[in-house]
Design an enzyme around this catalytic site. Structure first.
Site, PDB file in Angstrom:
ATOM      1  N   GLY A 214       0.844  -1.192   0.000  1.00 26.33           N
ATOM      2  CA  GLY A 214       0.000   0.000   0.000  1.00 26.33           C
ATOM      3  C   GLY A 214       0.878   1.239   0.000  1.00 26.33           C
ATOM      4  CG  ASN A 215       1.435   2.727  -2.713  1.00 26.71           C
ATOM      5  OD1 ASN A 215       0.485   3.035  -3.408  1.00 26.71           O
ATOM      6  ND2 ASN A 215       2.025   1.549  -2.784  1.00 26.71           N
TER       7      ASN A 215
ATOM      8  CB  SER B  11       5.053   4.340  -3.719  1.00 28.58           C
ATOM      9  OG  SER B  11       4.252   3.248  -4.074  1.00 28.58           O
ATOM     10  CB  SER B  12       6.786   0.059  -6.818  1.00 25.39           C
ATOM     11  OG  SER B  12       5.765  -0.510  -6.020  1.00 25.39           O
ATOM     12  CD  GLU B  13       1.295  -0.338  -7.484  1.00 17.00           C
ATOM     13  OE1 GLU B  13       1.157   0.244  -8.571  1.00 17.00           O
ATOM     14  OE2 GLU B  13       1.111  -1.551  -7.338  1.00 17.00           O
TER      15      GLU B  13
ATOM     16  CG  HIS C 265      -2.476   1.028  -3.720  1.00 16.71           C
ATOM     17  ND1 HIS C 265      -3.502   0.177  -4.104  1.00 16.71           N
ATOM     18  CD2 HIS C 265      -1.330   0.313  -3.882  1.00 16.71           C
ATOM     19  CE1 HIS C 265      -2.984  -0.986  -4.474  1.00 16.71           C
ATOM     20  NE2 HIS C 265      -1.671  -0.938  -4.349  1.00 16.71           N
TER      21      HIS C 265
ATOM     22  CG  HIS D  48      -1.698  -4.603  -1.421  1.00 13.67           C
ATOM     23  ND1 HIS D  48      -0.750  -5.456  -1.950  1.00 13.67           N
ATOM     24  CD2 HIS D  48      -1.665  -3.505  -2.210  1.00 13.67           C
ATOM     25  CE1 HIS D  48      -0.164  -4.886  -2.992  1.00 13.67           C
ATOM     26  NE2 HIS D  48      -0.697  -3.691  -3.165  1.00 13.67           N
TER      27      HIS D  48
ATOM     28  CG  HIS E 253      -3.088  -4.434  -7.142  1.00 15.29           C
ATOM     29  ND1 HIS E 253      -2.553  -3.620  -8.110  1.00 15.29           N
ATOM     30  CD2 HIS E 253      -2.379  -4.150  -6.031  1.00 15.29           C
ATOM     31  CE1 HIS E 253      -1.559  -2.910  -7.623  1.00 15.29           C
ATOM     32  NE2 HIS E 253      -1.435  -3.217  -6.348  1.00 15.29           N
TER      33      HIS E 253
HETATM   34  P1  13P Z   1       5.502   0.178  -2.388  1.00 14.93           P
HETATM   35  O1  13P Z   1       6.360   0.189  -3.619  1.00 14.93           O
HETATM   36  O2  13P Z   1       4.924   1.528  -2.070  1.00 14.93           O
HETATM   37  O3  13P Z   1       6.201  -0.432  -1.204  1.00 14.93           O
HETATM   38  O4  13P Z   1       4.175  -0.656  -2.650  1.00 14.93           O
HETATM   39  C1  13P Z   1       4.072  -1.968  -3.001  1.00 14.93           C
HETATM   40  C2  13P Z   1       2.670  -2.153  -3.412  1.00 14.93           C
HETATM   41  O5  13P Z   1       1.763  -1.676  -2.778  1.00 14.93           O
HETATM   42  C3  13P Z   1       2.401  -2.888  -4.657  1.00 14.93           C
HETATM   43  O6  13P Z   1       1.099  -2.703  -5.086  1.00 14.93           O
END
Ligand code: 13P
Length: 219
Positions: free
Chosen positions: A29-30, A74-76, A95, A97, A160
């Site tokens: 999550g982010n 964040s990767s998102e 976001h 999970h 997701h």
């Molecule tokens: P981060 O890259 O923010 O740690 O998130 C991973 C994630 O939530 C993938 O959906």
């Protein structure tokens, strides 16, 4: 404290509220917010929440270029940035999970208007088709839903999780909460084996009147 430090603190505090509510765990999550100068404060990638500190929040521009921060964003980030690009009313994105969101998204079931929690998040809450997490496609696919439905505050992402938006961090937090709690309530209702009652347009109109909401009737 300068503006960036204040905003980092706010993103951090919202992140901790989401941890306390069990909506985010580990580093999944982010959370982000749009700053008054148009840049974005966003949680770093892959840093577990129990180690996160306010100074770890990253500042980037809307294209993802890092402006300040010792970790990577964040990767998102595309998920956040693409939504900001299509919704000028949105100043915060969450976001998660969270488990009920993932469960319903995995069977591709939208969340109907069965309770006020889901109504406030813009139910019926659609499910955006699966895209590999962390890709630009997650962002463009989700943003299309938010662009099409300006009243939409939450969206399921297939297999997701969910993404929720708000005018500020507090609203984005509340919408993420509403989607998850609404999904949990829907799950329990379905467990009875009966068909949950979906609020009629008239009942929804009553809620709008009662709470003096600007929102248009859901289609
Ligand atoms: P981060 O890259 O923010 O740690 O998130 C991973 C994630 O939530 C993938 O959906």
């Amino acid at each position: 404290m300068n503006l960036y430090s204040i905003c980092k603190q706010q993103v951090y505090e919202t992140t901790m509220k989401l941890v306390d509510a069990d909506l985010i765990r580990l580093s999944y999550g982010n959370i982000s917010m749009r700053l008054p100068d148009g840049n974005i404060a966003i949680t770093p990638t892959s840093i577990p929440y129990d180690r996160l500190e306010p100074k770890d929040i990253v500042i980037t521009d809307l294209d993802g270029k890092k402006i300040e921060g010792h970790f990577n964003p964040s990767s998102e980030r595309a998920l956040h940035y693409e939504i900001y690009k299509v919704r000028s009313d949105v100043n915060a994105v969450v976001h998660t999970h969270s488990r009920y969101a993932i469960a319903f998204s995995s069977v591709c079931m939208e969340l109907p208007v069965i309770c006020i929690e889901l109504f406030f998040a813009g139910a019926p809450i659609p499910v955006a088709p699966y895209q590999c997490p962390g890709t630009a496609e997650v962002g463009t696919s989700a943003a299309a839903y938010f662009k099409k439905r300006p009243d939409l505050k939450g969206l399921l992402l297939q297999n997701h999780g969910q993404v929720a938006v708000g005018n500020d961090l507090n609203e984005a937090y509340q919408m993420a909460y509403n989607v998850e709690i609404g999904a949990e309530i829907y799950h329990f209702a379905l467990q009875t084996g009966k068909t949950p009652n979906i609020l009629t347009e008239e009942q929804v109109a009553d809620i709008i009147r009662q709470y003096r909401l600007p929102r248009a009737l859901p289609k």
